[in-house]
Design an enzyme around this catalytic site. Structure first.
Site, PDB file in Angstrom:
ATOM      1  N   ASP A 143      -5.018   3.509  16.372  1.00  0.00           N
ATOM      2  CA  ASP A 143      -3.854   2.540  17.580  1.00  0.00           C
ATOM      3  C   ASP A 143      -2.466   2.693  16.999  1.00  0.00           C
ATOM      4  O   ASP A 143      -2.281   1.672  17.922  1.00  0.00           O
ATOM      5  CB  ASP A 143      -4.774   1.744  18.307  1.00  0.00           C
ATOM      6  CG  ASP A 143      -5.043   0.665  17.118  1.00  0.00           C
ATOM      7  OD1 ASP A 143      -4.863   1.128  15.856  1.00  0.00           O
ATOM      8  OD2 ASP A 143      -5.173  -0.449  17.305  1.00  0.00           O
ATOM      9  N   GLY A 144      -2.664   2.863  15.782  1.00  0.00           N
ATOM     10  CA  GLY A 144      -1.675   2.618  15.383  1.00  0.00           C
ATOM     11  C   GLY A 144      -1.122   0.897  14.895  1.00  0.00           C
ATOM     12  O   GLY A 144      -0.124   0.525  14.141  1.00  0.00           O
TER      13      GLY A 144
ATOM     14  N   GLY B  17      -0.954  10.255   6.518  1.00  0.00           N
ATOM     15  CA  GLY B  17       0.115  10.487   6.950  1.00  0.00           C
ATOM     16  C   GLY B  17      -0.265   9.161   6.860  1.00  0.00           C
ATOM     17  O   GLY B  17      -0.973   8.554   7.779  1.00  0.00           O
TER      18      GLY B  17
ATOM     19  N   ASP C  65      -1.775  -1.039  -1.078  1.00  0.00           N
ATOM     20  CA  ASP C  65      -2.625  -1.013  -0.074  1.00  0.00           C
ATOM     21  C   ASP C  65      -3.787  -2.227  -0.433  1.00  0.00           C
ATOM     22  O   ASP C  65      -4.726  -1.200  -1.008  1.00  0.00           O
ATOM     23  CB  ASP C  65      -3.354   0.329   0.023  1.00  0.00           C
ATOM     24  CG  ASP C  65      -2.799   1.093   1.854  1.00  0.00           C
ATOM     25  OD1 ASP C  65      -2.115   0.001   2.201  1.00  0.00           O
ATOM     26  OD2 ASP C  65      -2.244   2.327   2.009  1.00  0.00           O
TER      27      ASP C  65
ATOM     28  N   ARG D  93       3.165   9.072  -3.106  1.00  0.00           N
ATOM     29  CA  ARG D  93       1.494   8.373  -3.779  1.00  0.00           C
ATOM     30  C   ARG D  93       1.501   9.508  -4.026  1.00  0.00           C
ATOM     31  O   ARG D  93       1.841  10.274  -3.659  1.00  0.00           O
ATOM     32  CB  ARG D  93       0.554   8.659  -1.981  1.00  0.00           C
ATOM     33  CG  ARG D  93       0.839   7.047  -1.472  1.00  0.00           C
ATOM     34  CD  ARG D  93       0.472   7.514   0.256  1.00  0.00           C
ATOM     35  NE  ARG D  93       1.201   6.299   0.883  1.00  0.00           N
ATOM     36  CZ  ARG D  93       0.835   5.608   1.304  1.00  0.00           C
ATOM     37  NH1 ARG D  93      -0.023   5.371   0.923  1.00  0.00           N
ATOM     38  NH2 ARG D  93       1.967   4.462   2.552  1.00  0.00           N
TER      39      ARG D  93
ATOM     40  N   ASP E 230      -4.420   8.545  -1.233  1.00  0.00           N
ATOM     41  CA  ASP E 230      -3.447   8.209  -0.907  1.00  0.00           C
ATOM     42  C   ASP E 230      -2.980   6.695  -1.173  1.00  0.00           C
ATOM     43  O   ASP E 230      -1.898   5.918  -0.712  1.00  0.00           O
ATOM     44  CB  ASP E 230      -3.875   8.554   0.266  1.00  0.00           C
ATOM     45  CG  ASP E 230      -4.699   7.295   0.984  1.00  0.00           C
ATOM     46  OD1 ASP E 230      -5.953   8.006   0.565  1.00  0.00           O
ATOM     47  OD2 ASP E 230      -5.098   6.686   1.775  1.00  0.00           O
ATOM     48  N   ASN E 231      -3.848   6.248  -1.860  1.00  0.00           N
ATOM     49  CA  ASN E 231      -3.794   4.629  -2.558  1.00  0.00           C
ATOM     50  C   ASN E 231      -3.162   4.551  -3.611  1.00  0.00           C
ATOM     51  O   ASN E 231      -3.491   3.508  -4.404  1.00  0.00           O
ATOM     52  CB  ASN E 231      -4.778   3.435  -1.869  1.00  0.00           C
ATOM     53  CG  ASN E 231      -4.844   3.823  -0.344  1.00  0.00           C
ATOM     54  OD1 ASN E 231      -4.166   3.862   0.206  1.00  0.00           O
ATOM     55  ND2 ASN E 231      -6.517   4.048  -0.217  1.00  0.00           N
TER      56      ASN E 231
ATOM     57  N   LYS F  49       4.261  -2.371   8.390  1.00  0.00           N
ATOM     58  CA  LYS F  49       3.222  -1.788   8.873  1.00  0.00           C
ATOM     59  C   LYS F  49       2.192  -1.800  10.796  1.00  0.00           C
ATOM     60  O   LYS F  49       2.421  -3.411  10.473  1.00  0.00           O
ATOM     61  CB  LYS F  49       1.880  -2.023   7.021  1.00  0.00           C
ATOM     62  CG  LYS F  49       0.465  -1.556   7.288  1.00  0.00           C
ATOM     63  CD  LYS F  49      -0.034  -1.942   6.318  1.00  0.00           C
ATOM     64  CE  LYS F  49      -1.332  -1.561   5.918  1.00  0.00           C
ATOM     65  NZ  LYS F  49      -1.700  -1.793   4.534  1.00  0.00           N
TER      66      LYS F  49
ATOM     67  N   ARG G 296      -0.203   4.390  11.094  1.00  0.00           N
ATOM     68  CA  ARG G 296       0.267   2.827  11.756  1.00  0.00           C
ATOM     69  C   ARG G 296       1.357   2.428  10.831  1.00  0.00           C
ATOM     70  O   ARG G 296       1.469   0.746  10.500  1.00  0.00           O
ATOM     71  CB  ARG G 296      -1.025   2.015  11.883  1.00  0.00           C
ATOM     72  CG  ARG G 296      -1.605   1.635  10.611  1.00  0.00           C
ATOM     73  CD  ARG G 296      -2.794   0.559  10.471  1.00  0.00           C
ATOM     74  NE  ARG G 296      -3.126   0.332   9.060  1.00  0.00           N
ATOM     75  CZ  ARG G 296      -3.720  -0.810   8.554  1.00  0.00           C
ATOM     76  NH1 ARG G 296      -4.721  -2.259   9.989  1.00  0.00           N
ATOM     77  NH2 ARG G 296      -4.956  -1.121   7.778  1.00  0.00           N
TER      78      ARG G 296
HETATM   79  P1  AMP Z   1      -5.747   3.732   4.298  1.00  0.00           P
HETATM   80  O1  AMP Z   1      -7.057   2.715   4.493  1.00  0.00           O
HETATM   81  O2  AMP Z   1      -5.568   1.536   5.013  1.00  0.00           O
HETATM   82  O3  AMP Z   1      -5.578   3.282   3.345  1.00  0.00           O
HETATM   83  O4  AMP Z   1      -5.486   3.833   5.619  1.00  0.00           O
HETATM   84  C1  AMP Z   1      -5.760   5.403   5.739  1.00  0.00           C
HETATM   85  C2  AMP Z   1      -5.421   6.053   6.768  1.00  0.00           C
HETATM   86  O5  AMP Z   1      -5.753   6.033   7.945  1.00  0.00           O
HETATM   87  C3  AMP Z   1      -3.972   6.909   7.083  1.00  0.00           C
HETATM   88  O6  AMP Z   1      -4.114   7.567   6.709  1.00  0.00           O
HETATM   89  C4  AMP Z   1      -3.516   5.281   7.486  1.00  0.00           C
HETATM   90  O7  AMP Z   1      -2.613   5.837   8.307  1.00  0.00           O
HETATM   91  C5  AMP Z   1      -4.388   5.505   8.120  1.00  0.00           C
HETATM   92  N1  AMP Z   1      -4.486   4.397   9.097  1.00  0.00           N
HETATM   93  C6  AMP Z   1      -5.630   3.227   8.965  1.00  0.00           C
HETATM   94  N2  AMP Z   1      -5.925   1.348  10.365  1.00  0.00           N
HETATM   95  C7  AMP Z   1      -5.044   3.022  11.607  1.00  0.00           C
HETATM   96  C8  AMP Z   1      -5.160   2.776  12.544  1.00  0.00           C
HETATM   97  N3  AMP Z   1      -5.050   1.158  13.458  1.00  0.00           N
HETATM   98  N4  AMP Z   1      -4.769   3.715  13.911  1.00  0.00           N
HETATM   99  C9  AMP Z   1      -3.905   4.145  13.027  1.00  0.00           C
HETATM  100  N5  AMP Z   1      -3.753   5.409  11.784  1.00  0.00           N
HETATM  101  C10 AMP Z   1      -4.686   4.655  10.580  1.00  0.00           C
HETATM  102 MG    MG Z   2      -3.707   4.021   1.860  1.00  0.00          MG
END
Ligand code: AMP
Ligand code: MG
Length: 493
Positions: free
Chosen positions: A129-130, A94, A268, A187, A258-259, A117, A97
């Site tokens: 930390d979002g 989900g 992504d 996605r 998810d990407n 983002k 961030r």
């Molecule tokens: P990504 O690697 O960007 O495709 O992210 C994979 C998952 O990790 C997704 O659900 C993102 O929302 C979550 N995510 C990545 N970075 C953060 C972050 N700094 N804080 C919270 N969730 C994150």
């Molecule tokens: Mg992603």
């Protein structure tokens, strides 16, 4: 005049179709405000095409929207729920961030997601930390816009703001928020989420929504199985997209489900990078220790990912599960052929070939084998062939290459089109400049460590015209200096 400017509005024109889907698909939530937002970069041509007023976007009120400190009228921010196979392992994910601010309806009536983002924690943040750091957000901006200029379907970048807050990774980094624009953020993982935890009715609602939003032409109720048409279309778009990546040497780096966008856009930009020397085993991502997402593996992984999509759709394909599986398998069996057809026709264009001959694949393969053997730069090899300037490199000096070149010239002579026409085709198929890793790093270093954005602006300018061979671009074609350390990319989370 001044009065006019003062009253100018950004012209956000929102509609929230995603928010009308079943509640379990998302969580309504506002961004977490940040301390002191500052606009770093605004994509004015993109703003214009969205029907937005750049001047108004640059005002304090405008920038506050990009920072999540102000919610424009009509927006209904939400975090989307999704799942995903990360390096083969299924997880509940989900927007951890990111938030979908709303959907912008353009003057042409098109619909685009406007996503922030780095906008703060959500119920899907798990231990994160979002937030996001300036370097990775600028990196996404640069590479996504480069992909757009290359003519490859992609999400785009509207703006980057800094937050005035630090985030902690291994070290303290400046926080930033990227405003991302996408035809949607649906996605493969969205379907996986609903297939796993939702009802069949919800799955149907998601598929119907997708058909309406992306493939209205397929959305006709009748004899045909609309969900099969959806599956076939997603397979077709992934096959086409990944062929385009291969043709420019783009390595996504984290092709988790998810990407993978249902609309067939590249999405992504984490640890992605462009390959220098041709080698199918090339991997840049520090976490991809097994090479799952290596350059040469991307087409296969694309097939793996659409298979996960097909699995999610099974209940809609046929009420009898065995028959549903047969239908899905038949659709999936077209993926490899579609991919290869796209790839080979792209390679023909890269070599200036208009017509088709059975030996073309082996002609391409022999060139690629030579490139691998001699560590030839992927982009520059095709660029040199295009401008017919075979600089002094080990490969171009090799006798084996001379033989290949002769074969190629003979092959060219067996088509009606003139040499000039071939060259034109090659020019429009072989980018002179790509976002080379050392150039991207140089731009990010200047921006993040020195607050100097001019290096990035110049790079963006050059990348916006990748098929032009202007004298100013020559500098940007150079390969990096030899280094003992392989280039490494990080997810930047
Ligand atoms: P990504 O690697 O960007 O495709 O992210 C994979 C998952 O990790 C997704 O659900 C993102 O929302 C979550 N995510 C990545 N970075 C953060 C972050 N700094 N804080 C919270 N969730 C994150
Ligand atoms: Mg992603």
């Amino acid at each position: 005049m001044t009065d006019n400017k003062a009253t100018q509005q950004p012209a956000w024109n929102f509609d929230n179709s995603y928010a009308r889907l079943p509640e379990s698909f998302f969580t309504l939530l506002n961004p977490t405000p940040v301390h002191s937002p500052k606009l770093i970069i605004l994509n004015e041509p993109l703003a214009t095409s969205l029907g937005l007023n750049s001047q108004a976007l640059r005002t304090i009120e405008g920038v506050e929207v990009f920072a999540g400190n102000r919610i424009p009228e009509g927006a209904q921010p939400l975090a989307q729920a999704y799942a995903g196979h990360q390096f083969g392992h299924f997880n509940r994910l989900g927007d951890g961030r990111a938030l979908l601010l709303s959907e912008q309806i353009t003057p042409l009536g098109e619909r685009f997601d406007i996503q922030l983002k780095g906008s703060g924690a959500t119920p899907y943040s798990r231990r994160g930390d979002g937030r996001a750091a300036l370097g990775p957000m600028l990196r996404e901006y640069i590479i996504s816009e480069a992909m757009y200029a290359l003519g490859i379907p992609t999400t785009r970048s509207l703006a980057v703001v800094t937050t005035g807050e630090s985030i902690i990774r291994e070290i303290e980094l400046p926080g930033a928020i990227l405003t991302r624009v996408a035809t949607s953020h649906l996605r493969v993982g969205t379907f996986q989420y609903i297939a796993q935890w939702g009802t069949e009715e919800e799955l149907r609602a998601l598929a119907d929504y997708t058909l309406q939003r992306h493939y209205p032409d397929l959305d006709v109720v009748g004899e045909t199985n609309r969900y099969l048409l959806l599956l076939q279309e997603v397979i077709k778009r992934q096959a086409a997209l990944i062929a385009q990546w291969q043709l420019v040497g783009f390595i996504h780096g984290v092709m988790n489900t998810d990407n993978v966008s249902i609309s067939g856009e590249t999405i992504d930009y984490g640890p992605c990078a462009f390959m220098d020397a041709y080698d199918p085993a090339t991997v840049f991502s520090s976490i991809d220790t097994q090479g799952r997402y290596a350059y040469g593996n991307q087409p296969y992984i694309g097939g793996w990912n659409v298979t996960r999509f097909a699995e999610s759709l099974l209940p809609l394909l046929h009420e009898d599960e065995t028959l549903a599986v047969t239908i899905a398998e038949e659709a999936l069996s077209s993926y490899t052929e579609l991919y290869e057809r796209n790839w080979l026709s792209g390679m023909r264009a890269k070599l200036g070939l208009f017509n088709e001959e059975p030996q073309d694949k082996s002609l391409v393969d022999s060139l690629l084998n030579l490139m691998k053997e001699y560590h030839a730069d992927f982009t520059n090899t095709f660029r040199a062939l295009t401008i017919d300037k075979l600089e002094d490199t080990v490969m171009f000096d090799a006798a084996e290459f001379a033989q290949w070149h002769e074969l190629w010239q003979t092959r060219l002579s067996r088509q009606q089109e003139s040499k000039g026409e071939s060259q034109e085709l090659m020019r429009s198929s072989n980018p002179a400049v790509i976002p080379r890793n050392h150039r991207v790093e140089e731009a990010l270093e200047a921006a993040v460590n020195r607050g100097d954005f001019s290096v990035m602006e110049r790079l963006l300018e050059v990348l916006s015209n990748p098929y032009e061979l202007t004298p100013e671009q020559v500098d940007f074609c150079a390969m990096p200096a030899e280094s003992n350390m392989p280039y490494r990319t990080f997810c930047g989370t």
